[in-house]
Design an enzyme around this catalytic site. Structure first.
Site, PDB file in Angstrom:
ATOM      1  N   ARG A   1      18.360 -11.655  16.531  1.00  0.00           N
ATOM      2  CA  ARG A   1      18.887 -11.207  15.301  1.00  0.00           C
ATOM      3  C   ARG A   1      20.364 -11.551  15.418  1.00  0.00           C
ATOM      4  NH1 ARG A   1      16.127  -8.247  11.672  1.00  0.00           N
ATOM      5  NH2 ARG A   1      17.231  -9.397  10.225  1.00  0.00           N
TER       6      ARG A   1
ATOM      7  N   LYS B   1      12.221   1.904   5.677  1.00  0.00           N
ATOM      8  CA  LYS B   1      11.919   0.482   5.079  1.00  0.00           C
ATOM      9  C   LYS B   1      10.551   0.593   4.212  1.00  0.00           C
ATOM     10  CE  LYS B   1      15.060  -1.684   8.179  1.00  0.00           C
ATOM     11  NZ  LYS B   1      15.286  -2.739   9.193  1.00  0.00           N
TER      12      LYS B   1
ATOM     13  N   PRO C   1      16.254  -6.326   2.283  1.00  0.00           N
ATOM     14  CA  PRO C   1      16.532  -5.019   1.768  1.00  0.00           C
ATOM     15  C   PRO C   1      16.617  -4.228   3.076  1.00  0.00           C
ATOM     16  CG  PRO C   1      14.227  -5.573   1.780  1.00  0.00           C
ATOM     17  CD  PRO C   1      14.849  -6.493   2.496  1.00  0.00           C
ATOM     18  N   GLU C   2      17.506  -3.382   3.227  1.00  0.00           N
ATOM     19  CA  GLU C   2      17.453  -2.343   4.183  1.00  0.00           C
ATOM     20  C   GLU C   2      17.221  -0.933   3.587  1.00  0.00           C
ATOM     21  OE1 GLU C   2      20.849  -2.180   7.211  1.00  0.00           O
ATOM     22  OE2 GLU C   2      20.775  -4.533   6.944  1.00  0.00           O
TER      23      GLU C   2
END
Length: 296
Positions: free
Chosen positions: A285, A52, A2-3
Site C-alpha cells: 500500500r 469496515k 471507504p474507511e
DNA sequence: GGAAAATGATTAT
DNA sequence: TAATCCTTTTCCG
C-alpha cells in the site's frame, strides 16, 4: 472507497431508512442469488458497523455481512418520505453516492429503476431502495458466525463504548511498525490508508516506529486522535484531517487540496516544515509521510 | 477502446 | 512478496 467512517454512516443510513421494514432482497447480477433468497421478505431489525464491516440483522435471525473493500459502494433512491429521512447530516461521499432522484421530483415514485451495471444486492422497501456494487464480502451469516466475525476485530474507535486500553495493549505489545499496525484490523478496526498516514503525521510518529517502542501514553494519544478525526469523518462524510491554522484557504467547505497533510501529497511541501512529503510502499500500500516531521 | 488507479483483504508461493 | 478478487471512473491514445 471507504474507511470506517463511511461504514458507520451507512449503518446510520440503513437504520434510519430501513429498520423495522420488510425488504425485498434480490441479486440482479446473480452472484448473490442464493443468499438473497434467504433474506427476501424479512424485516430489518438493525444495521450496525464494526470497523469496515457492515452488519444488517434480519428478523429471521440471519445477518448480512458486507465489506466494501476498495471500491464497493451503495446507491440509494426513493420517494419524498425516503429522502426526507435519509438526508440527515452532512452530504455523503465515499462509498456512498448522492441519492438518485428517480421520482422526477414530483412524488411519482414508482419503485426502483432497472439495475445498471453489476448490482450484487438490491434491497427494496416501500419508500426506497439500495443497490450494492463491487463489495469484497457479501454473505449471509448465523448469529454464531456473526459473533465469530466480530471477535476477530480490534476495538472500533467510532463505537462510544470502545475499549481504548485493549487498543493500547494490542499496539504496544507488537514488534511490527506502527504504520502496519494501524492498518491491522485486529489491532484497530476501521482505519485505512488515508487515516493511517494522516494520524501518524498528526502525532509526528515515524511509520517505522514499532508498537513496542511506544509507551502507553503515546498509544492512548494516538487512539484519542483517531477517535476525534474519524468522528469528524462520520459527521462530514469525508476525510478532513488538517487543522484550520494549517490551511491556506479558510473557507467552508474545506477544498480538496487542503484536506490532508500527507496523503497523496508526495513531492509537495509539508504544511508544517516545508520539506517534501515522501511516498513509498509498505505492505503493497502507498505510504505517505514527512521525513522531517516524523523521525524515528 | 484500453489501461491504470482506488480510502481492502485473503490466499498462495 | 505476489497473485487474486471485485467494479467504476479517469485518463490517454
Amino acid at each position: 472507497m471507504p474507511e470506517g467512517h463511511s461504514i458507520h454512516r451507512l449503518a446510520r443510513q440503513f437504520t434510519s431508512v430501513f429498520a423495522g421494514q420488510q425488504l425485498s432482497v434480490s441479486s440482479p447480477q446473480g452472484r448473490f442469488a442464493a443468499g438473497a433468497a434467504r433474506l427476501d421478505g424479512q424485516t430489518l431489525v438493525a444495521a450496525t458497523a464494526h470497523g469496515k464491516q457492515l452488519f444488517l440483522e434480519f428478523d429471521n435471525e440471519l445477518f448480512l455481512r458486507i465489506h466494501l473493500g476498495l471500491y464497493g459502494a451503495f446507491d440509494f433512491g426513493g420517494d419524498e418520505t425516503f429522502r426526507g429521512a435519509s438526508s440527515i447530516g452532512a452530504p455523503r461521499r465515499v462509498g456512498e453516492r448522492e441519492l438518485a432522484d428517480d421520482d422526477g421530483g414530483r412524488g411519482t415514485y414508482a419503485g426502483p429503476p432497472p439495475p445498471k451495471g453489476a448490482v450484487r444486492v438490491r434491497l427494496v422497501a416501500e419508500h426506497g431502495w439500495a443497490d450494492l456494487r463491487g463489495p469484497t464480502a457479501c454473505e449471509v451469516m448465523t448469529p454464531g458466525e456473526q459473533r465469530a466475525a466480530l471477535a476477530k476485530l480490534g476495538p472500533d474507535p467510532l463505537q462510544p463504548n470502545a475499549d481504548s486500553e485493549e487498543f493500547v495493549r494490542r499496539l504496544t505489545t507488537r514488534g511490527s511498525p506502527v504504520g502496519l499496525l494501524l492498518m491491522n484490523q485486529e489491532v484497530l478496526a476501521g482505519v485505512g490508508n488515508v487515516y493511517r498516514a494522516e494520524v501518524l503525521f498528526r502525532q509526528r510518529l515515524s511509520p517505522w516506529r514499532t508498537g513496542k517502542a511506544l509507551c502507553s501514553e503515546q498509544a492512548l494519544e494516538l487512539w484519542n486522535d483517531v477517535v476525534s478525526v474519524m468522528g469528524d469523518g462520520v459527521a462530514a462524510g469525508r476525510i478532513v484531517t488538517t487543522r484550520q491554522e494549517h490551511r491556506g484557504d479558510r473557507g467552508v467547505p474545506v477544498p480538496t487540496g487542503e484536506a490532508h497533510y500527507v496523503y497523496k501529497r508526495q513531492g509537495l511541501p509539508c504544511r508544517i516544515c516545508g520539506c517534501e512529503v515522501a511516498m513509498t510502499e509498505m505492505a503493497a500500500r502507498k505510504l505517505y509521510w514527512c521525513p522531517a516531521c516524523q523521525q524515528e
